[in-house]
Design a protein around this motif. Structure first.
Motif, PDB file in Angstrom:
ATOM      1  N   LEU A   1     119.509 -38.964  10.219  1.00  0.00           N
ATOM      2  CA  LEU A   1     120.617 -38.223  10.829  1.00  0.00           C
ATOM      3  C   LEU A   1     121.877 -39.096  10.861  1.00  0.00           C
ATOM      4  O   LEU A   1     122.971 -38.634  10.513  1.00  0.00           O
ATOM      5  CB  LEU A   1     120.224 -37.777  12.246  1.00  0.00           C
ATOM      6  CG  LEU A   1     121.353 -37.160  13.077  1.00  0.00           C
ATOM      7  CD1 LEU A   1     121.888 -35.890  12.408  1.00  0.00           C
ATOM      8  CD2 LEU A   1     120.880 -36.842  14.490  1.00  0.00           C
ATOM      9  N   ASN A   2     121.711 -40.372  11.247  1.00  0.00           N
ATOM     10  CA  ASN A   2     122.875 -41.263  11.341  1.00  0.00           C
ATOM     11  C   ASN A   2     123.537 -41.472   9.985  1.00  0.00           C
ATOM     12  O   ASN A   2     124.771 -41.514   9.894  1.00  0.00           O
ATOM     13  CB  ASN A   2     122.469 -42.614  11.946  1.00  0.00           C
ATOM     14  CG  ASN A   2     122.610 -42.603  13.473  1.00  0.00           C
ATOM     15  OD1 ASN A   2     123.251 -41.703  14.026  1.00  0.00           O
ATOM     16  ND2 ASN A   2     122.030 -43.570  14.134  1.00  0.00           N
ATOM     17  N   GLU A   3     122.717 -41.589   8.927  1.00  0.00           N
ATOM     18  CA  GLU A   3     123.313 -41.742   7.591  1.00  0.00           C
ATOM     19  C   GLU A   3     124.181 -40.541   7.252  1.00  0.00           C
ATOM     20  O   GLU A   3     125.283 -40.665   6.726  1.00  0.00           O
ATOM     21  CB  GLU A   3     122.203 -41.902   6.531  1.00  0.00           C
ATOM     22  CG  GLU A   3     121.704 -43.335   6.432  1.00  0.00           C
ATOM     23  CD  GLU A   3     120.431 -43.457   5.618  1.00  0.00           C
ATOM     24  OE1 GLU A   3     120.185 -42.575   4.755  1.00  0.00           O
ATOM     25  OE2 GLU A   3     119.681 -44.431   5.857  1.00  0.00           O
ATOM     26  N   LYS A   4     123.668 -39.357   7.595  1.00  0.00           N
ATOM     27  CA  LYS A   4     124.413 -38.127   7.336  1.00  0.00           C
ATOM     28  C   LYS A   4     125.718 -38.133   8.145  1.00  0.00           C
ATOM     29  O   LYS A   4     126.779 -37.808   7.617  1.00  0.00           O
ATOM     30  CB  LYS A   4     123.525 -36.941   7.730  1.00  0.00           C
ATOM     31  CG  LYS A   4     124.073 -35.591   7.374  1.00  0.00           C
ATOM     32  CD  LYS A   4     123.055 -34.494   7.705  1.00  0.00           C
ATOM     33  CE  LYS A   4     123.771 -33.250   8.180  1.00  0.00           C
ATOM     34  NZ  LYS A   4     123.056 -32.457   9.123  1.00  0.00           N
ATOM     35  N   ILE A   5     125.623 -38.536   9.419  1.00  0.00           N
ATOM     36  CA  ILE A   5     126.824 -38.552  10.272  1.00  0.00           C
ATOM     37  C   ILE A   5     127.854 -39.537   9.701  1.00  0.00           C
ATOM     38  O   ILE A   5     129.046 -39.230   9.627  1.00  0.00           O
ATOM     39  CB  ILE A   5     126.446 -38.947  11.720  1.00  0.00           C
ATOM     40  CG1 ILE A   5     125.584 -37.853  12.363  1.00  0.00           C
ATOM     41  CG2 ILE A   5     127.697 -39.170  12.567  1.00  0.00           C
ATOM     42  CD1 ILE A   5     125.095 -38.183  13.767  1.00  0.00           C
ATOM     43  N   ILE A   6     127.367 -40.715   9.257  1.00  0.00           N
ATOM     44  CA  ILE A   6     128.289 -41.726   8.736  1.00  0.00           C
ATOM     45  C   ILE A   6     128.968 -41.213   7.455  1.00  0.00           C
ATOM     46  O   ILE A   6     130.184 -41.329   7.290  1.00  0.00           O
ATOM     47  CB  ILE A   6     127.550 -43.056   8.472  1.00  0.00           C
ATOM     48  CG1 ILE A   6     127.109 -43.672   9.810  1.00  0.00           C
ATOM     49  CG2 ILE A   6     128.446 -44.051   7.726  1.00  0.00           C
ATOM     50  CD1 ILE A   6     126.133 -44.828   9.673  1.00  0.00           C
ATOM     51  N   LEU A   7     128.162 -40.578   6.565  1.00  0.00           N
ATOM     52  CA  LEU A   7     128.738 -40.040   5.322  1.00  0.00           C
ATOM     53  C   LEU A   7     129.804 -39.001   5.626  1.00  0.00           C
ATOM     54  O   LEU A   7     130.788 -38.863   4.896  1.00  0.00           O
ATOM     55  CB  LEU A   7     127.634 -39.408   4.462  1.00  0.00           C
ATOM     56  CG  LEU A   7     126.788 -40.403   3.676  1.00  0.00           C
ATOM     57  CD1 LEU A   7     125.700 -39.668   2.899  1.00  0.00           C
ATOM     58  CD2 LEU A   7     127.667 -41.212   2.715  1.00  0.00           C
ATOM     59  N   GLU A   8     129.626 -38.263   6.731  1.00  0.00           N
ATOM     60  CA  GLU A   8     130.613 -37.236   7.092  1.00  0.00           C
ATOM     61  C   GLU A   8     131.768 -37.837   7.882  1.00  0.00           C
ATOM     62  O   GLU A   8     132.619 -37.121   8.405  1.00  0.00           O
ATOM     63  CB  GLU A   8     129.935 -36.132   7.910  1.00  0.00           C
ATOM     64  CG  GLU A   8     129.034 -35.247   7.049  1.00  0.00           C
ATOM     65  CD  GLU A   8     128.062 -34.417   7.883  1.00  0.00           C
ATOM     66  OE1 GLU A   8     128.092 -34.528   9.128  1.00  0.00           O
ATOM     67  OE2 GLU A   8     127.267 -33.666   7.275  1.00  0.00           O
ATOM     68  N   GLY A   9     131.767 -39.180   8.012  1.00  0.00           N
ATOM     69  CA  GLY A   9     132.876 -39.841   8.696  1.00  0.00           C
ATOM     70  C   GLY A   9     132.756 -39.861  10.211  1.00  0.00           C
ATOM     71  O   GLY A   9     133.730 -40.152  10.906  1.00  0.00           O
ATOM     72  N   GLY A  10     131.595 -39.575  10.745  1.00  0.00           N
ATOM     73  CA  GLY A  10     131.428 -39.536  12.195  1.00  0.00           C
ATOM     74  C   GLY A  10     130.924 -40.859  12.764  1.00  0.00           C
ATOM     75  O   GLY A  10     130.684 -41.822  12.026  1.00  0.00           O
TER      76      GLY A  10
END
Ligand code: HEM
Ligand code: FES
Lengths: 257, 224
Positions: A45-54
């Motif tokens: 989940l965190n990787e996804k959030i980071i990729l989305e700039g979050g």
């Protein structure tokens, strides 16, 4: 479950700092392998959030093998999630259903201020240890085995109490946010051994005092702590702590000024 | 020296010990009180003579009353302060409802049961001892007071509900008593439960039998 792994709906507590009010944020994750650990699922989940700039979700962890006690999360109303005798890092996603809604909260206890998101400050437990969770003699090099005889039951019980990894699940689970199982485990694992005898009474008095001063609640014998403990530490140690405390309170002479 | 004693008593464990000891004092009283009440099944003379006998021993009665009052005050002090400590210990509650694993209905209702029982005790004293509430009070005629009181359905019902509340409170209280004082051993832990159930059940059933006896005319059936 589809070929692509599990889909999950997550409701996660986000809080910028101890001052921030905080609130729940909903997330969706897909493609989760049932053999992942709970923390690996959060990594995805965190990787996804980071990729989305979050801003990634902050959660505590270290060993990821169930021994350090850092990884406590309150998952669907239970500390460390649905599987008993298991830390969050050792919990696998196969314990959940495909499509399940999982609510993740930090430990809730006034003595554990929230640092960020799911991370709480458990220094209050260190204060209890500092008050007496030690033996103050220099032990030197490891002595010859069996020079100090320890009865088998005592060493077994002491080891059972020493299983405590200080994760704080007992406090998180307790309806009174009481730290008695933690404190009892620490008092007992030393108090059961010969090396722990000289300071046994003083230890019981000062560790209980530190526990009360930290602002934890009192025990009302619900038994939720033992049920939530990833190491199955027994509430029989709370009875033992009570015995130690009562007898110390009646017989230990206060220190000379 | 006294400071030290107060510090120990005022600790979380100290207040639990106070709660356990004072609770058991009241349990002892309840066992005696319940047994005495059962004399009502033997007819008016038995219970009225027993009451007269007690009234003729003021020292006994007043010692008993003072011990009970002090016990109840200490018990309520410990319970109230520990409850406030527990509430302060978790200022922000969980959003998800807690999955219950171990705790019992009796354990979770201690803080409801306690105040309900305290209110009940006040009502009960006003009813039978002072005679200020309920039906006409017959001074010195315990038998008549019991019969006329429990013939009113809502009074009998109220007593029965309160006795059930006491039963739950005592069950968890007596079980806790052992743990609080440090009596926990794999060999006799099952016995702890049995003792708690047996005493709680005896006290509750014994007390409830009286209003039930009046309702079903086993007691005072000859009184119109
Ligand atoms: C306002 C009145 C009362 C309150 C608020 C109250 C509350 C409590 C609480 C919170 C406990 C702790 C139980 C635990 O450790 O889990 C307790 C225990 C107990 N209560 Fe009460 N109570 C009240 C009145 C009574 C009365 C009237 C009786 C007897 C009829 C009684 C008998 C007991 C006993 C025997 C215990 C066991 C003590 C222990 O070892 O923890 N209580 N009460
Ligand atoms: S991360 Fe060390 S116990 Fe879970």
């Amino acid at each position: 479950m589809s070929e692509k792994g599990m889909k999950l709906n997550l409701k996660i507590w986000r809080q910028k700092s101890s001052k921030d009010k905080g609130g729940f944020v909903d997330y969706k994750v897909e493609n989760i392998s049932p053999n992942m650990s709970f923390l690996e699922m959060l990594d995805v989940l965190n990787e996804k959030i980071i990729l989305e700039g979050g801003e990634p979700i902050a959660f505590d962890n270290d060993c990821r093998e169930g021994i350090c006690g850092m990884c406590g999360l309150y998952i669907n109303g239970r500390p460390h999630g649905p599987q008993s005798g298991t830390t969050t890092c050792q919990l696998h996603m196969r314990s959940f259903r495909d499509g399940e809604l999982i609510t993740i909260e930090p430990w809730r206890c006034g003595a554990f201020p929230i640092v960020k998101d799911l991370i709480v400050d458990r220094s209050a437990l260190d204060k209890i240890i500092m008050a007496g969770g030690f033996i103050s003699v220099s032990t030197g090099a490891a002595p010859e085995a069996n020079t100090i005889p320890v009865p088998r039951d005592d060493s077994g019980n002491s080891m059972d109490a020493a299983q405590c990894i200080g994760c704080g699940a007992c406090i998180a689970a307790c309806p009174n946010a009481s730290a008695m199982l933690f404190t009892a485990a620490k008092i007992s694992h030393l108090g059961l051994l010969p090396q722990g005898q000289p300071e046994r009474k003083k230890r019981a008095l000062s560790m209980v005092k530190a526990m009360d001063d930290a602002g934890f609640g009192g025990c009302t014998n619900h038994g939720e702590c033992e049920a939530a403990c990833p190491k199955n530490v027994s509430t029989k140690f709370i009875a033992r702590m009570n015995r130690d405390y009562i007898s110390a309170g009646l017989t230990e002479e206060p220190e000379k000024e | 020296m006294m400071n030290r004693l107060f510090e120990i008593i005022n600790s979380s464990i100290g207040r639990k010990v106070i709660m356990a000891i004072t609770g058991i004092v009241v349990v002892g009283f309840l066992l005696g009180h319940m047994t005495g009440n059962l004399l009502v099944f033997k007819g008016p003379d038995a219970i009225n003579h027993y009451a007269e006998f007690l009234q003729s021993k003021p020292l006994l009665i007043w010692t008993n009353r003072i011990v009970l009052l002090v016990s109840l005050i200490l018990h309520i002090w410990a319970a109230t302060t520990l409850t406030l400590d527990a509430w302060n210990a978790r200022p922000v509650p969980y959003a998800s409802s807690q999955r219950i694993l171990e705790t019992t209905y009796a354990a979770r209702t201690m803080r409801w049961g306690g105040p309900i029982i305290a209110l009940y005790v006040i009502y009960h004293l006003l009813h039978f001892t002072v005679g200020r509430v309920g039906p006409q009070h017959f001074e010195g005629d315990v038998y008549m007071n019991i019969v006329t009181g429990f013939r009113i359905p809502y009074i009998a019902g109220f007593y029965i509900i309160c006795m059930l509340a006491i039963g739950f409170h005592l069950y968890h209280g007596i079980w806790s008593f052992f743990q609080t004082l440090g009596a926990n051993h794999p060999l006799y832990n099952p016995l702890r439960r049995i003792i708690a159930v047996a005493i709680a059940l005896t006290i509750t059933a014994g007390f409830i039998s009286v209003p039930l006896g009046v309702i079903f005319r086993v007691i005072g059936g000859d009184i119109p």
